[in-house]
Design an enzyme around this catalytic site. Sequence first.
Site, PDB file in Angstrom:
ATOM      1  N   ASP A   1       0.863  -1.173   0.000  1.00  0.00           N
ATOM      2  CA  ASP A   1       0.000   0.000   0.000  1.00  0.00           C
ATOM      3  C   ASP A   1       0.908   1.234   0.000  1.00  0.00           C
ATOM      4  O   ASP A   1       1.779   1.364   0.873  1.00  0.00           O
ATOM      5  CB  ASP A   1      -0.876  -0.009   1.256  1.00  0.00           C
ATOM      6  CG  ASP A   1      -1.817   1.181   1.336  1.00  0.00           C
ATOM      7  OD1 ASP A   1      -1.666   2.139   0.558  1.00  0.00           O
ATOM      8  OD2 ASP A   1      -2.709   1.169   2.214  1.00  0.00           O
TER       9      ASP A   1
ATOM     10  N   GLU B   1      30.135   7.476   6.162  1.00  0.00           N
ATOM     11  CA  GLU B   1      30.284   6.036   6.370  1.00  0.00           C
ATOM     12  C   GLU B   1      30.284   5.318   5.018  1.00  0.00           C
ATOM     13  O   GLU B   1      30.111   4.107   4.955  1.00  0.00           O
ATOM     14  CB  GLU B   1      29.177   5.492   7.275  1.00  0.00           C
ATOM     15  CG  GLU B   1      27.762   5.732   6.791  1.00  0.00           C
ATOM     16  CD  GLU B   1      26.724   5.134   7.712  1.00  0.00           C
ATOM     17  OE1 GLU B   1      26.399   3.943   7.526  1.00  0.00           O
ATOM     18  OE2 GLU B   1      26.239   5.842   8.610  1.00  0.00           O
TER      19      GLU B   1
ATOM     20  N   CYS C   1      26.012   7.600  11.304  1.00  0.00           N
ATOM     21  CA  CYS C   1      25.425   8.873  10.869  1.00  0.00           C
ATOM     22  C   CYS C   1      25.830  10.057  11.735  1.00  0.00           C
ATOM     23  O   CYS C   1      25.347  11.171  11.522  1.00  0.00           O
ATOM     24  CB  CYS C   1      23.901   8.752  10.862  1.00  0.00           C
ATOM     25  SG  CYS C   1      23.290   7.415   9.815  1.00  0.00           S
TER      26      CYS C   1
ATOM     27  N   HIS D   1      18.224  13.910  13.187  1.00  0.00           N
ATOM     28  CA  HIS D   1      18.746  12.990  12.184  1.00  0.00           C
ATOM     29  C   HIS D   1      17.555  12.226  11.632  1.00  0.00           C
ATOM     30  O   HIS D   1      16.808  11.593  12.391  1.00  0.00           O
ATOM     31  CB  HIS D   1      19.754  12.026  12.812  1.00  0.00           C
ATOM     32  CG  HIS D   1      20.039  10.834  11.956  1.00  0.00           C
ATOM     33  ND1 HIS D   1      20.507  10.946  10.667  1.00  0.00           N
ATOM     34  CD2 HIS D   1      19.884   9.503  12.193  1.00  0.00           C
ATOM     35  CE1 HIS D   1      20.657   9.737  10.157  1.00  0.00           C
ATOM     36  NE2 HIS D   1      20.288   8.844  11.053  1.00  0.00           N
TER      37      HIS D   1
END
Length: 390
Positions: A31, A81, A113, A235
């Site tokens: 969906d 990274e 991150c 973040h």
Amino acid sequence: MIMNVGIDKMSFYSSDMYLDMVDLAHARNEDPNKYLIGIGQKKMAVIPKTQDVVTMAANACLKIIDDDDRNKIDLIIFGTETGIDNSKSAAIYLQNMLGLSRRGRAFEIKQACYGATAGLQMAKEYVENNPEKKALVIGADIARYGIDTPGEVTQGGGAVAMVISANPSIAEFEGTSTFYSDDVMDFWRPLYRTEAVVDGHYSNDVYVDFFKKTWDEYKQITGKNLEDFSAMTFHLPYVKMGIKALRAIIDEASEEHQDKLKTEFGFGKVYNENIGNLYTGSLYLNFLSLINNSDQLKVGDRIGLFSYGSGAQGEFFAMNLCKGFKNSELISQINADINNRKQVSVSEYETIFNDWVPIKDQELSFDTSKDASTFTLKGVKNHQRIYDRK
């Protein structure tokens, strides 16, 4: 006297191609609202093999770096990274491509991150001690989880570039940071893989837990509360993650202020929901989207920033907006770049994803004629990446 230090310039770059999440949902027999609402993503940047973190960072920097910056930047910190070498940093390549001074420090930081935030805090302290100098901080990554995997919808890529200086134009650091770290296995990327390994539900829980820990400590140390913040930025590996974090503390504010924070979050998510996951750059894309799109913010407003890197490291800090936080020329340029991208089909996206630079000894040559970016990756020869400036 210690001068105010902060972000003087910001810019962003990503690919000129995107995949619509509705198309991806249909291809995966899902969906569309699972992606649009459940994850909070509308579009996802599709990164060609002619772009890597170095070229994307260089293309982002071209929008803001001038001769004064070239003379004063002597610290280049590259948070990523998605490094291209186990030894040589992406910052060294970038230094050369931008024509920055050789009398400088240039290095790479890795902690999932969180890398760009570590770089930002190091740059802050450097400029405080050397107010006549500037620092360049990069957050650049390419998020890859694999075709038809649970994390596929949270892919993306791009680069955010920030010039840190005394008496900044955009935002200045305020006071303390609070941070928390622990050895957890919620997300990692072994050296032999270009795709990440992730425990999604566990990572979500750790993210919110680290946010609450750092936020509670920040309140205790500073005496500030949620009413003291005009907006909160996060973040955003995907937009819904930031919504979960905000919901965890939203009841600490009055109903009127809750509505304000929710409205500002809506402005802040615009870029992220159309680009996808930038890993190290995601928080700063959220911040950039907020200041570019909000019509309510004003000079002096306090903005909260929560940085998170799996594995795991969290940090919360505040910045106050300065008189030059609205740059109409750059806003128009970034919005045009995002709005004028080419939509690709699911099959085209899958072909691009699978035709990636392999982690093995192989000489490669790429056709860059369809890549309109100034900096491109032409291939690999003698174990060296070959870059080109058009």
